[in-house]
Design a protein around this motif. Structure first.
Motif, PDB file in Angstrom:
ATOM      1  N   ALA A 171       0.836  -1.206   0.000  1.00  0.00           N
ATOM      2  CA  ALA A 171       0.000   0.000   0.000  1.00  0.00           C
ATOM      3  C   ALA A 171       0.869   1.253   0.000  1.00  0.00           C
ATOM      4  N   ALA A 172       0.512   2.253  -0.827  1.00  0.00           N
ATOM      5  CA  ALA A 172       1.119   3.588  -0.847  1.00  0.00           C
ATOM      6  C   ALA A 172       2.646   3.621  -0.832  1.00  0.00           C
ATOM      7  N   PRO A 173       3.305   2.798  -1.646  1.00  0.00           N
ATOM      8  CA  PRO A 173       4.772   2.905  -1.632  1.00  0.00           C
ATOM      9  C   PRO A 173       5.217   4.152  -2.388  1.00  0.00           C
ATOM     10  N   ASP A 196      14.629   6.186   8.672  1.00  0.00           N
ATOM     11  CA  ASP A 196      13.280   6.450   8.183  1.00  0.00           C
ATOM     12  C   ASP A 196      12.303   5.802   9.162  1.00  0.00           C
ATOM     13  N   PRO A 197      11.707   6.596  10.071  1.00  0.00           N
ATOM     14  CA  PRO A 197      10.840   6.015  11.099  1.00  0.00           C
ATOM     15  C   PRO A 197       9.448   5.616  10.604  1.00  0.00           C
ATOM     16  N   PHE A 198       9.075   5.979   9.358  1.00  0.00           N
ATOM     17  CA  PHE A 198       7.801   5.524   8.761  1.00  0.00           C
ATOM     18  C   PHE A 198       8.168   4.768   7.479  1.00  0.00           C
ATOM     19  N   CYS A 199       8.893   3.662   7.605  1.00  0.00           N
ATOM     20  CA  CYS A 199       9.590   3.119   6.424  1.00  0.00           C
ATOM     21  C   CYS A 199       8.700   2.363   5.455  1.00  0.00           C
ATOM     22  N   GLY A 200       7.494   1.895   5.870  1.00  0.00           N
ATOM     23  CA  GLY A 200       6.647   1.120   4.954  1.00  0.00           C
ATOM     24  C   GLY A 200       7.448  -0.014   4.337  1.00  0.00           C
ATOM     25  N   SER A 201       7.463  -0.084   3.005  1.00  0.00           N
ATOM     26  CA  SER A 201       8.173  -1.184   2.338  1.00  0.00           C
ATOM     27  C   SER A 201       9.683  -0.937   2.247  1.00  0.00           C
ATOM     28  N   GLY A 202      10.164   0.128   2.875  1.00  0.00           N
ATOM     29  CA  GLY A 202      11.614   0.323   3.018  1.00  0.00           C
ATOM     30  C   GLY A 202      12.295   1.079   1.889  1.00  0.00           C
ATOM     31  N   THR A 203      11.510   1.671   0.977  1.00  0.00           N
ATOM     32  CA  THR A 203      12.112   2.262  -0.235  1.00  0.00           C
ATOM     33  C   THR A 203      13.184   3.309   0.080  1.00  0.00           C
ATOM     34  N   ILE A 204      12.900   4.219   1.025  1.00  0.00           N
ATOM     35  CA  ILE A 204      13.852   5.314   1.282  1.00  0.00           C
ATOM     36  C   ILE A 204      15.157   4.748   1.853  1.00  0.00           C
ATOM     37  N   ALA A 205      15.022   3.834   2.826  1.00  0.00           N
ATOM     38  CA  ALA A 205      16.228   3.277   3.454  1.00  0.00           C
ATOM     39  C   ALA A 205      17.024   2.453   2.441  1.00  0.00           C
ATOM     40  N   ASP A 258       8.735   0.812  11.331  1.00  0.00           N
ATOM     41  CA  ASP A 258       7.322   0.996  10.982  1.00  0.00           C
ATOM     42  C   ASP A 258       6.501   0.307  12.062  1.00  0.00           C
ATOM     43  N   ILE A 259       5.325   0.863  12.314  1.00  0.00           N
ATOM     44  CA  ILE A 259       4.473   0.308  13.361  1.00  0.00           C
ATOM     45  C   ILE A 259       3.806  -0.987  12.901  1.00  0.00           C
ATOM     46  N   ASP A 260       3.794  -1.202  11.595  1.00  0.00           N
ATOM     47  CA  ASP A 260       3.103  -2.361  11.022  1.00  0.00           C
ATOM     48  C   ASP A 260       4.103  -3.503  10.768  1.00  0.00           C
ATOM     49  N   TYR A 262       3.829  -6.242   9.219  1.00  0.00           N
ATOM     50  CA  TYR A 262       3.808  -6.753   7.846  1.00  0.00           C
ATOM     51  C   TYR A 262       4.687  -5.885   6.930  1.00  0.00           C
ATOM     52  N   ALA A 263       4.599  -4.553   7.128  1.00  0.00           N
ATOM     53  CA  ALA A 263       5.433  -3.635   6.322  1.00  0.00           C
ATOM     54  C   ALA A 263       6.908  -3.928   6.583  1.00  0.00           C
ATOM     55  N   VAL A 264       7.252  -4.165   7.838  1.00  0.00           N
ATOM     56  CA  VAL A 264       8.665  -4.422   8.188  1.00  0.00           C
ATOM     57  C   VAL A 264       9.159  -5.704   7.520  1.00  0.00           C
ATOM     58  N   VAL A 284      10.113  -3.199  13.897  1.00  0.00           N
ATOM     59  CA  VAL A 284       8.783  -2.691  14.245  1.00  0.00           C
ATOM     60  C   VAL A 284       9.013  -1.646  15.328  1.00  0.00           C
ATOM     61  N   ALA A 285       8.569  -0.414  15.086  1.00  0.00           N
ATOM     62  CA  ALA A 285       8.800   0.663  16.061  1.00  0.00           C
ATOM     63  C   ALA A 285       7.785   1.778  15.828  1.00  0.00           C
ATOM     64  N   ASP A 286       7.442   2.471  16.907  1.00  0.00           N
ATOM     65  CA  ASP A 286       6.515   3.597  16.822  1.00  0.00           C
ATOM     66  C   ASP A 286       7.333   4.879  16.592  1.00  0.00           C
ATOM     67  N   ALA A 287       7.045   5.568  15.497  1.00  0.00           N
ATOM     68  CA  ALA A 287       7.822   6.767  15.142  1.00  0.00           C
ATOM     69  C   ALA A 287       7.698   7.859  16.195  1.00  0.00           C
ATOM     70  N   THR A 288       6.619   7.851  16.966  1.00  0.00           N
ATOM     71  CA  THR A 288       6.443   8.910  17.962  1.00  0.00           C
ATOM     72  C   THR A 288       7.335   8.649  19.189  1.00  0.00           C
TER      73      THR A 288
HETATM   74  C1  LIG Z   1       3.134   6.536   3.328  1.00  0.00           C
HETATM   75  S1  LIG Z   1       3.613   5.064   4.116  1.00  0.00           S
HETATM   76  C2  LIG Z   1       5.354   4.962   3.841  1.00  0.00           C
HETATM   77  C3  LIG Z   1       5.648   4.334   2.532  1.00  0.00           C
HETATM   78  C4  LIG Z   1       7.116   4.079   2.316  1.00  0.00           C
HETATM   79  N1  LIG Z   1       7.872   5.284   2.063  1.00  0.00           N
HETATM   80  C5  LIG Z   1       7.310   3.072   1.180  1.00  0.00           C
HETATM   81  O1  LIG Z   1       7.969   3.415   0.195  1.00  0.00           O
HETATM   82  O2  LIG Z   1       6.760   1.972   1.239  1.00  0.00           O
HETATM   83  C6  LIG Z   1       3.517   5.463   5.816  1.00  0.00           C
HETATM   84  C7  LIG Z   1       3.864   4.325   6.768  1.00  0.00           C
HETATM   85  O3  LIG Z   1       3.809   4.834   8.101  1.00  0.00           O
HETATM   86  C8  LIG Z   1       3.437   3.763   8.956  1.00  0.00           C
HETATM   87  N2  LIG Z   1       2.985   4.315  10.257  1.00  0.00           N
HETATM   88  C9  LIG Z   1       1.811   4.890  10.603  1.00  0.00           C
HETATM   89  N3  LIG Z   1       1.834   5.312  11.879  1.00  0.00           N
HETATM   90  C10 LIG Z   1       3.074   5.009  12.375  1.00  0.00           C
HETATM   91  C11 LIG Z   1       3.723   5.205  13.615  1.00  0.00           C
HETATM   92  N4  LIG Z   1       3.124   5.795  14.661  1.00  0.00           N
HETATM   93  N5  LIG Z   1       5.010   4.779  13.735  1.00  0.00           N
HETATM   94  C12 LIG Z   1       5.639   4.168  12.717  1.00  0.00           C
HETATM   95  N6  LIG Z   1       5.059   3.943  11.508  1.00  0.00           N
HETATM   96  C13 LIG Z   1       3.807   4.355  11.331  1.00  0.00           C
HETATM   97  C14 LIG Z   1       2.389   3.011   8.157  1.00  0.00           C
HETATM   98  O4  LIG Z   1       2.286   1.680   8.620  1.00  0.00           O
HETATM   99  C15 LIG Z   1       2.930   3.116   6.713  1.00  0.00           C
HETATM  100  O5  LIG Z   1       3.680   1.986   6.374  1.00  0.00           O
END
Ligand SMILES: C[S@@+](CC[C@H](N)C(=O)[O-])C[C@H]1O[C@@H](n2cnc3c(N)ncnc32)[C@H](O)[C@@H]1O
Length: 374
Positions: A171-173, A196-205, A258-260, A262-264, A284-288
Motif C-alpha cells: 500500500a502507498a509505496p 526512516d521512522p515511517f519506512c513502509g516497504s523500506g524504499t527510502i532506506a 514501521d508500526i506495522d 507486515y510492512a517491516v 517494528v517501532a513507533d515513530a512517535t
Molecule cells: C506513506 S507510508 C510509507 C511508505 C514508504 N515510504 C514506502 O515506500 O513503502 C507510511 C507508513 O507509516 C506507517 N505508520 C503509521 N503510523 C506510524 C507510527 N506511529 N510509527 C511508525 N510507523 C507508522 C504506516 O504503517 C505506513 O507503512
C-alpha cells in the motif's frame, strides 16, 4: 554510430537532480527542461545511463524533431528518419505517444500514421512488403507539443523506478526515483546515521543504502535495449564492470522502522532482493517514540498523508507527536519529511528551513527540510 541525443523524462521537480547525475556520469550537452532532461550520448553511454541513473524515469533515444500540423507532414517527417540504423529486419516496433496543444489531436490516428511511415521506410530498405516483427522490441514513442513532433525509441521497457527489488501489492509505496531524490536532497553521503521512522516497504532506506554504497540502481534488472543489435553485449558488460568498480564497501548505519509488522517484513525482504540487507536494519517501532543519541544524523521520511477527512485528523495527531519526538533529537540531526498535507508545518510545530515541491506520481507534495544546527 555517431553521437545520439537522449531524453530522460523525470518526475516534476527532479529535473535538476537528474541533470546533475548525468553530468557526473560524464555526459555532455545536458539541458534540463520541464519534466525532462536532454543530453548527448554515444551508444556506450546508454548502458551506463540505464545502470547508473537514480532519479530519471526512463531514457529514450531521440531520432528526430520536426514540425507537423497535418498527417502528410507527420508521415513524411517520420519516413525521412534513418530507421534502418536502429531497427533490424525482424525488429518489432509498436508505437505509442501523446499530443498536447497541437493540430494533430487524435493519438490513435497519429500512432497509425507513424507506424505506416516506419513500415514504409523499413520495407523499402529491406525489400519486404510485410515486416515480420518477430524479433526484439523497439518501442517507438512520439510526443507532439504545439505541433512539434519528437520521435523517440524507448531503451528501458519497465520504467527506471522499477529497480527489481520491490514486492508487488504494497500500500502507498513511494516511487524509488523519488525516494532516491529525497535521500540525495538530504545530502546523505553514507557517513552519519540514516533513519526512516515511517519506512513502509523500506524504499527510502534501501535507496539510501544504494547511495551509501554507490551501487548502480540498475544492476539487478534488465532493459529492452539489451536485445538491440547496435548495443552489443560488450557495452553492457563494460558498463556493469565500471559501475561495480565504483562501489564502496564500508559500514553504514541505516535504519527503518514501521508500526506495522507486515510492512517491516516486506521491507526486509526487499532489502534482500536489493542486495543491501547487510547494511540496513528494519524494526517494528513507533515513530512517535523514535530517539537517537548520536550528535549527527539524517531522518528522511514519508509519513501517512491522511487523504480522507478522518484520516487527515489522525495524520495531524501523528505529525504533532512526531514533531515533539524530532525536537528531542540532538541538534546535528537534519530532518526531511515528504507530505501532501497542507497543514503539515503547523501541526508538526516548526516552519521548515527549506521547502521543495515534488510530485509523488500525480500527488503534489512538499519536502519539508529542517537543516539542524551544527
Ligand atoms: C506513506 S507510508 C510509507 C511508505 C514508504 N515510504 C514506502 O515506500 O513503502 C507510511 C507508513 O507509516 C506507517 N505508520 C503509521 N503510523 C506510524 C507510527 N506511529 N510509527 C511508525 N510507523 C507508522 C504506516 O504503517 C505506513 O507503512
Amino acid at each position: 554510430m555517431d553521437t545520439l541525443q537522449l531524453v530522460i523524462p523525470t518526475l516534476f521537480g527532479l529535473e535538476g537532480l537528474a541533470a546533475e547525475e548525468l553530468r557526473r556520469l560524464d555526459l555532455s550537452g545536458v539541458a534540463a527542461e520541464n519534466g525532462r532532461v536532454f543530453c548527448s550520448a554515444s551508444p556506450a553511454d546508454i548502458p551506463r545511463v540505464l545502470l547508473g541513473l537514480r532519479t530519471g524515469e526512463r531514457a529514450l533515444v531521440v531520432l528526430g524533431r520536426f514540425y507537423a500540423a497535418d498527417f502528410d507532414a507527420l508521415f513524411e517527417g517520420v519516413r525521412a528518419l534513418p530507421w534502418e540504423r536502429f531497427i533490424p529486419k525482424g525488429g518489432a516496433f509498436p508505437v505509442k505517444g501523446h499530443s498536447l496543444n497541437s493540430a494533430l489531436r487524435s493519438v490513435p490516428a497519429c500512432q497509425s500514421i507513424v507506424k505506416k511511415a516506419v513500415a514504409a521506410r523499413l520495407g523499402a530498405k529491406y525489400g519486404l512488403e510485410t515486416l515480420p516483427e518477430d524479433g526484439a522490441l523497439h518501442q517507438i514513442q512520439f510526443s507532439i507539443l504545439k505541433d512539434e513532433v519528437t520521435v523517440m525509441l524507448d531503451t528501458c521497457g519497465p520504467g527506471l523506478h522499477k529497480r527489481g527489488y520491490r514486492a508487488v501489492g504494497v500500500a502507498a509505496p513511494l516511487r524509488e526515483t523519488l525516494a532516491a531524490a529525497m535521500v540525495m536532497l538530504s545530502k546523505y553521503r553514507g557517513r552519519d546515521p540514516f533513519c526512516d521512522p515511517f519506512c513502509g516497504s523500506g524504499t527510502i532506506a534501501i535507496e539510501a543504502a544504494l547511495i551509501a554504497r554507490n551501487r548502480a540502481p540498475g544492476l539487478n534488472r534488465s532493459f529492452t535495449a539489451q536485445k538491440w543489435d547496435w548495443l552489443p553485449s560488450k557495452l553492457w558488460m563494460a558498463a556493469a564492470d565500471e559501475a561495480m568498480d565504483k562501489e564502496f564497501h564500508g559500514d553504514y548505519d541505516i535504519w527503518g522502522g514501521d508500526i506495522d509488522p507486515y510492512a517491516v517484513e516486506i521491507a526486509r525482504s526487499n532489502a534482500v532482493k536489493a542486495d543491501v540487507e547487510d547494511c540496513v536494519r528494519f524494526e517494528v517501532a513507533d515513530a512517535t517514540r523514535f530517539h537517537r543519541d548520536e550528535p549527527y544524523g539524517r531522518v528522511v521520511t514519508n509519513p501517512p498523508y491522511g487523504e480522507r477527512i478522518m484520516e487527515k485528523k489522525e495524520a495531524e495527531e501523528l505529525y504533532r507527536a512526531f514533531g515533539q519526538t524530532v525536537r528531542g533529537l540532538p541538534q546535528g540531526w537534519k530532518v526531511s519529511v515528504l507530505s501532501s498535507h497542507t497543514e503539515f508545518e503547523r501541526t508538526f510545530g516548526r516552519t521548515a528551513d527549506k521547502r521543495r515541491k515534488l510530485y509523488n506520481g500525480m500527488l503534489k507534495c512538499d519536502l519539508f527540510q529542517y537543516t539542524g544546527k551544527k
